[in-house]
Design an enzyme around this catalytic site. Structure first.
Site, mmCIF file in Angstrom:
data_model
loop_
_atom_site.group_PDB
_atom_site.id
_atom_site.type_symbol
_atom_site.label_atom_id
_atom_site.label_comp_id
_atom_site.label_asym_id
_atom_site.label_seq_id
_atom_site.Cartn_x
_atom_site.Cartn_y
_atom_site.Cartn_z
ATOM 1 N N GLU A 177 30.740 15.304 -11.661
ATOM 2 C CA GLU A 177 29.310 15.107 -11.419
ATOM 3 C C GLU A 177 28.768 16.058 -10.349
ATOM 4 O O GLU A 177 27.724 15.794 -9.748
ATOM 5 C CB GLU A 177 29.006 13.649 -11.021
ATOM 6 C CG GLU A 177 29.773 12.592 -11.772
ATOM 7 C CD GLU A 177 29.513 12.573 -13.275
ATOM 8 O OE1 GLU A 177 28.668 13.351 -13.741
ATOM 9 O OE2 GLU A 177 30.162 11.783 -13.980
ATOM 10 N N ARG A 230 23.959 25.548 -8.422
ATOM 11 C CA ARG A 230 23.308 25.565 -9.742
ATOM 12 C C ARG A 230 21.884 26.102 -9.638
ATOM 13 O O ARG A 230 21.114 25.688 -8.774
ATOM 14 C CB ARG A 230 23.282 24.153 -10.324
ATOM 15 C CG ARG A 230 22.577 24.061 -11.677
ATOM 16 C CD ARG A 230 22.821 22.737 -12.352
ATOM 17 N NE ARG A 230 22.128 21.632 -11.737
ATOM 18 C CZ ARG A 230 21.364 20.744 -12.396
ATOM 19 N NH1 ARG A 230 21.191 20.880 -13.704
ATOM 20 N NH2 ARG A 230 20.809 19.740 -11.786
ATOM 21 N N GLY A 241 14.162 20.777 -27.356
ATOM 22 C CA GLY A 241 13.108 19.920 -27.890
ATOM 23 C C GLY A 241 12.219 20.592 -28.915
ATOM 24 O O GLY A 241 11.252 19.978 -29.397
ATOM 25 N N ASP A 291 26.728 20.721 -19.179
ATOM 26 C CA ASP A 291 27.716 19.957 -19.937
ATOM 27 C C ASP A 291 27.949 20.674 -21.259
ATOM 28 O O ASP A 291 26.991 20.980 -21.989
ATOM 29 C CB ASP A 291 27.211 18.540 -20.209
ATOM 30 C CG ASP A 291 27.467 17.598 -19.037
ATOM 31 O OD1 ASP A 291 28.338 17.908 -18.209
ATOM 32 O OD2 ASP A 291 26.796 16.553 -18.970
ATOM 33 N N TRP A 330 24.802 16.093 -8.960
ATOM 34 C CA TRP A 330 23.735 16.492 -9.869
ATOM 35 C C TRP A 330 23.184 15.285 -10.635
ATOM 36 O O TRP A 330 22.460 15.419 -11.600
ATOM 37 C CB TRP A 330 24.161 17.608 -10.807
ATOM 38 C CG TRP A 330 25.097 17.295 -11.929
ATOM 39 C CD1 TRP A 330 25.775 16.136 -12.178
ATOM 40 C CD2 TRP A 330 25.440 18.183 -12.998
ATOM 41 N NE1 TRP A 330 26.528 16.249 -13.313
ATOM 42 C CE2 TRP A 330 26.337 17.498 -13.851
ATOM 43 C CE3 TRP A 330 25.079 19.495 -13.334
ATOM 44 C CZ2 TRP A 330 26.887 18.066 -14.992
ATOM 45 C CZ3 TRP A 330 25.627 20.061 -14.482
ATOM 46 C CH2 TRP A 330 26.514 19.361 -15.289
ATOM 47 N N ASP A 375 33.285 7.773 -15.473
ATOM 48 C CA ASP A 375 32.618 7.437 -16.736
ATOM 49 C C ASP A 375 32.284 5.962 -16.840
ATOM 50 O O ASP A 375 31.242 5.589 -17.384
ATOM 51 C CB ASP A 375 33.510 7.841 -17.915
ATOM 52 C CG ASP A 375 33.813 9.320 -17.922
ATOM 53 O OD1 ASP A 375 32.929 10.098 -18.271
ATOM 54 O OD2 ASP A 375 34.934 9.693 -17.532
#
EC number: 2.4.1.18
Length: 529
Positions: free
Chosen positions: A189, A241, A258, A350, A405, A465
């Site tokens: 993460e 990042r 999208g 990811d 993040w 998770d």
């Protein structure tokens, strides 16, 4: 010297799921879908680029639970059966849609996709680690690791021994599968806790990643913002990042995925078609689930959907890759006016975004690499973090702030009302594991096996998770059950150790059910002083 650099980083991870009783497990289906829609398509992208001698650089983090599942014979067999059902379904769909041109082309697309995936899977003997190791050895892909079971280190790391165990097991696992130690480690993460970098250094880790604010609020403030790494007090490089490039890819509202011409993720024939027809391809219980065959495009923001047109979607992927190139070029040109070294844009995502959530994502990546390579004037150079540190070994010292993040940038996703109960149990179990590791320095036979299995159970219970699933509200019962099951197994083993009452059959049953990290030694939890 290049005008600037772009580092594309994909973090591939899934929770450890290995169902010894059910080859159609809903949880194991996460792995099946990711292999079909993301991992093998990414392998295909890299193989085509290698074949055509297109220059590219890509960093991929393969988490230890993911590599454990890739290498497991039982999981491989379950996936093969899953893929064979997909092949059968796609063939039936080609026949069913033969008189409907709106959907027939899409059905043929899926049939071709599944057949190519099946050929690749068989070519590597069902073990995709062989494919990723081949890409690594080719030189264009850098494979790095993650903490052993993706544990959220700032919260589970109350004891330093826990962080050390998560890192040591991960590094040993990576070396076993890829033939070399990892240069980098993806903090689960992107969660950084000041001081953890010293443990990373002790195991040879050269770099890790944090979210932008982890660097922006570092002490002292970094001169180059997030566009160059900083060296932590332990001498490990922290890369930040980039926010702008993340928004363009991540955001479902403002980002590329999208676009109305892309495939609609939430419309699947598992729900649309006649029950008796689709029954053999959904869950044996009769529960309708996604099959992976989706015939519609996003179309708009309402529930009305138009048929998917692969040609339109491919064109949009190419167009968006060109837009990403254009934006990075202008971003680098702007930053270069304020820096005395080429700026670095770090783009971590990811991996499952590319292909699973965003079906056209692999096409986007391939087109991006090809478009950059085809330009007479290179606007920037793709690079891995290791290569960057070789070219620029001198970087500013700074301490990144505690960060992740996750939503709002800190711990709240993994520590709130739905999941905060787990940590007192994880901390208590960790205390017990550390005590046993210190007490039994030379265990052998059944005692050794029991202590090793206790270490496995604790590590899997520590996975971030489970807390994440509890927070998001999807399959909460499963996440709670997994957390409790591994902790109960842990306490059964440790009580039996203390009472000298180990049952060989019970130990063996736990080893067979949870066989992650076959080479683990419980002393990874031992105190170092």
């Amino acid at each position: 010297m290049p005008h600037g650099y772009v580092a594309l980083v994909l973090h591939a991870h899934l929770p450890y799921v290995r169902d010894t009783e059910d080859d159609f497990s809903l949880a194991e289906k996460w792995f099946h879908e990711a292999v079909t829609e993301t991992y093998i398509p990414l392998i295909h992208v890299c193989q085509r680029l290698n074949r055509d001698r297109v220059p590219y650089k890509l960093t991929i983090s393969l988490s230890p639970p993911l590599t454990a599942m890739m290498a497991d014979n039982l999981v491989q067999e379950h996936y093969r059966r899953y893929l064979e059902r997909l092949r059968e379904l796609s063939a039936r769909e080609v026949w069913r849609t033969r008189s409907d041109p709106r959907f027939h082309l899409v059905a043929r697309m899926y049939q071709d996709l599944f057949e190519s995936i099946y050929r690749t899977y068989l070519a590597y003997g069902g073990n995709l680690i062989n494919a990723f190791r081949e890409l690594q050895d080719n030189g264009n892909v850098e494979i790095i690791t993650c903490a052993a079971t993706h544990g959220y280190l700032p919260l589970i790391g109350l004891q330093r021994e826990v962080v050390r165990a998560q890192v040591e097991v991960a590094v040993n696992n990576h070396r076993r599968f890829f033939g070399r130690p990892p240069a980098g480690l993806w903090l689960p993460e992107c969660a950084y806790n000041p001081g953890d970098d010293a443990i990373l250094r002790d195991y040879g880790i050269k770099y890790f990643f944090v979210d932008a604010h982890g660097i922006l609020y570092a002490t002292p403030r970094p001169r180059y913002s997030i566009f160059a790494p900083v060296y932590t007090p332990a001498g490990v490089a922290a890369f930040g990042r980039d926010l702008e490039s993340s928004e363009q890819v991540w955001s479902a509202q403002e980002g590329y995925p999208g676009d109305f011409d892309y495939r609609e993720f939430y419309r699947d024939i598992g729900y649309d078609l006649d029950y008796e027809y689709i029954k053999p391809y959904i869950h044996p219980s009769g529960l309708r689930v996604d099959t992976g065959l989706k015939y519609y495009r996003i179309t708009g923001k309402s529930n009305y959907k138009e048929p998917y047109v692969p040609e339109w979607a491919s064109f949009k992927a190419h167009t968006h890759a060109g837009n990403f190139l254009f934006n990075r070029e202008h971003q680098i040109n702007y930053l270069a006016g304020y820096m005395d070294r080429p700026p670095l844009i770090v783009c971590p995502y990811d991996a499952e975004l590319f292909g699973h959530w965003w079906f056209e994502g692999p096409q986007f990546l391939e087109s991006l690499f090809r478009q950059v390579a085809g330009l007479a004037h290179q606007p920037f150079t793709f690079i891995t973090p290791s290569e960057y540190l070789e070219r620029f070994p001198v970087n500013q010292p700074a301490t990144p702030c505690m960060s992740s993040w996750g939503n709002n940038g800190y711990n709240e996703v993994w520590l709130e009302g739905s999941n905060d109960w787990i940590y007192r149990h994880l901390h208590h179990a960790a205390d017990e594991m550390i005590r046993l590791a210190n007490q039994y320095q030379t265990a052998q036979g059944l005692l050794l096996r029991a202590l090793n299995q206790a270490a496995r159970e604790l590590l899997v219970a520590q996975s971030s998770d489970w807390a994440f699933i509890m927070k998001t509200g999807t399959m909460v019962d499963y996440a709670v059950q997994r957390t409790k099951k591994h902790l109960l197994n842990f306490w059964d083993l440790t009580r039996a150790v203390d009472n000298n009452d180990l049952d060989p059959e019970k130990v063996q049953a736990m080893e067979e059910a949870n066989n992650i990290f076959p080479d683990i030694h419980y002393r990874v939890f031992a105190s170092t002083n």
